[in-house]
Design a protein around this motif. Structure first.
Motif, mmCIF file in Angstrom:
data_model
loop_
_atom_site.group_PDB
_atom_site.id
_atom_site.type_symbol
_atom_site.label_atom_id
_atom_site.label_comp_id
_atom_site.label_asym_id
_atom_site.label_seq_id
_atom_site.Cartn_x
_atom_site.Cartn_y
_atom_site.Cartn_z
ATOM 1 N N CYS A 68 31.260 33.346 29.391
ATOM 2 C CA CYS A 68 32.458 33.919 30.016
ATOM 3 C C CYS A 68 32.928 35.067 29.143
ATOM 4 O O CYS A 68 33.438 34.842 28.057
ATOM 5 C CB CYS A 68 33.572 32.880 30.116
ATOM 6 S SG CYS A 68 33.580 31.961 31.619
ATOM 7 N N LEU A 86 40.772 27.050 30.947
ATOM 8 C CA LEU A 86 40.792 27.335 32.379
ATOM 9 C C LEU A 86 39.636 28.245 32.771
ATOM 10 O O LEU A 86 38.942 27.992 33.766
ATOM 11 C CB LEU A 86 42.131 27.973 32.765
ATOM 12 C CG LEU A 86 42.325 28.333 34.227
ATOM 13 C CD1 LEU A 86 42.192 27.115 35.126
ATOM 14 C CD2 LEU A 86 43.683 29.003 34.417
ATOM 15 N N GLN A 87 39.385 29.292 31.993
ATOM 16 C CA GLN A 87 38.274 30.196 32.295
ATOM 17 C C GLN A 87 36.935 29.461 32.230
ATOM 18 O O GLN A 87 36.065 29.671 33.071
ATOM 19 C CB GLN A 87 38.266 31.379 31.331
ATOM 20 C CG GLN A 87 39.334 32.395 31.635
ATOM 21 C CD GLN A 87 39.179 32.981 33.020
ATOM 22 O OE1 GLN A 87 39.921 32.616 33.923
ATOM 23 N NE2 GLN A 87 38.232 33.856 33.211
ATOM 24 N N ARG A 129 36.644 27.167 35.291
ATOM 25 C CA ARG A 129 36.397 28.017 36.466
ATOM 26 C C ARG A 129 34.945 28.463 36.511
ATOM 27 O O ARG A 129 34.313 28.438 37.569
ATOM 28 C CB ARG A 129 37.299 29.246 36.432
ATOM 29 C CG ARG A 129 38.717 28.975 36.821
ATOM 30 C CD ARG A 129 39.550 30.231 36.677
ATOM 31 N NE ARG A 129 40.882 30.048 37.219
ATOM 32 C CZ ARG A 129 41.871 30.903 37.013
ATOM 33 N NH1 ARG A 129 41.686 31.999 36.276
ATOM 34 N NH2 ARG A 129 43.054 30.664 37.542
ATOM 35 N N LYS A 130 34.429 28.883 35.377
ATOM 36 C CA LYS A 130 33.053 29.386 35.318
ATOM 37 C C LYS A 130 32.047 28.298 35.659
ATOM 38 O O LYS A 130 31.162 28.502 36.484
ATOM 39 C CB LYS A 130 32.773 29.958 33.926
ATOM 40 C CG LYS A 130 31.404 30.544 33.760
ATOM 41 C CD LYS A 130 31.265 31.806 34.573
ATOM 42 C CE LYS A 130 29.980 32.535 34.229
ATOM 43 N NZ LYS A 130 29.920 33.841 34.846
ATOM 44 N N SER A 189 32.509 25.399 37.138
ATOM 45 C CA SER A 189 32.684 24.746 38.447
ATOM 46 C C SER A 189 32.384 25.697 39.598
ATOM 47 O O SER A 189 32.064 25.254 40.703
ATOM 48 C CB SER A 189 34.114 24.219 38.594
ATOM 49 O OG SER A 189 35.044 25.288 38.746
ATOM 50 N N ARG A 193 37.526 29.458 41.450
ATOM 51 C CA ARG A 193 38.667 30.122 40.812
ATOM 52 C C ARG A 193 39.882 29.216 40.944
ATOM 53 O O ARG A 193 40.651 29.049 40.012
ATOM 54 C CB ARG A 193 38.947 31.466 41.482
ATOM 55 C CG ARG A 193 40.178 32.125 40.916
ATOM 56 C CD ARG A 193 40.154 33.601 41.001
ATOM 57 N NE ARG A 193 41.308 34.324 40.597
ATOM 58 C CZ ARG A 193 42.188 34.042 39.666
ATOM 59 N NH1 ARG A 193 42.113 32.943 39.003
ATOM 60 N NH2 ARG A 193 43.186 34.840 39.374
ATOM 61 N N ALA A 194 40.046 28.646 42.103
ATOM 62 C CA ALA A 194 41.109 27.676 42.367
ATOM 63 C C ALA A 194 40.492 26.581 43.232
ATOM 64 O O ALA A 194 39.943 26.882 44.293
ATOM 65 C CB ALA A 194 42.280 28.329 43.084
ATOM 66 N N PHE A 241 39.803 18.900 38.511
ATOM 67 C CA PHE A 241 39.794 20.231 37.908
ATOM 68 C C PHE A 241 40.818 20.292 36.770
ATOM 69 O O PHE A 241 40.499 20.718 35.654
ATOM 70 C CB PHE A 241 40.119 21.268 38.994
ATOM 71 C CG PHE A 241 39.966 22.697 38.572
ATOM 72 C CD1 PHE A 241 38.762 23.371 38.740
ATOM 73 C CD2 PHE A 241 41.040 23.391 38.048
ATOM 74 C CE1 PHE A 241 38.627 24.697 38.388
ATOM 75 C CE2 PHE A 241 40.921 24.726 37.686
ATOM 76 C CZ PHE A 241 39.712 25.386 37.857
#
Length: 73
Positions: free
Chosen positions: A2, A26-27, A30-31, A33, A36-37, A46
Motif C-alpha cells: 500500500c 484501515l488502508q 482495505r487493500k 479485503s 473501500r467500504a 471489517f
C-alpha cells in the motif's frame, strides 16, 4: 503493498498518533479485503480486522528497538 501507508517508526516519523496507526490499519484492511467500504453484512468483521491490525501495529511500534536512537530521559 500500500503506497499510501507511511512508515510510522522513529526516526522516520518522530511522533505517531493513534490516528496515524488507525489510518494505516484501515488502508491495510482495505487493500487486502478489496473493499473501500464494506457492505453492512461485512461491517463488523471489517471493523474488527482494523482494530486488530491497529493493536498489533501499536504493539510493534512500542516494542521496536531502534539502533542509534537516544531517549530524552
Amino acid at each position: 503493498m500500500c503506497r499510501s501507508i507511511k512508515t510510522l517508526r522513529p526516526p522516520m516519523t518522530p511522533e505517531v498518533t493513534p490516528e496515524d496507526i488507525h489510518a494505516a490499519a484501515l488502508q491495510y484492511v482495505r487493500k487486502i479485503s478489496g473493499f473501500r467500504a464494506p457492505a453492512a453484512h461485512n461491517r463488523e468483521v471489517f471493523d474488527r480486522a482494523v482494530a486488530a491490525v491497529a493493536e498489533a501495529t501499536a504493539e510493534l511500534l512500542a516494542d521496536l528497538e531502534i539502533r542509534g536512537a537516544h531517549s530524552a530521559a
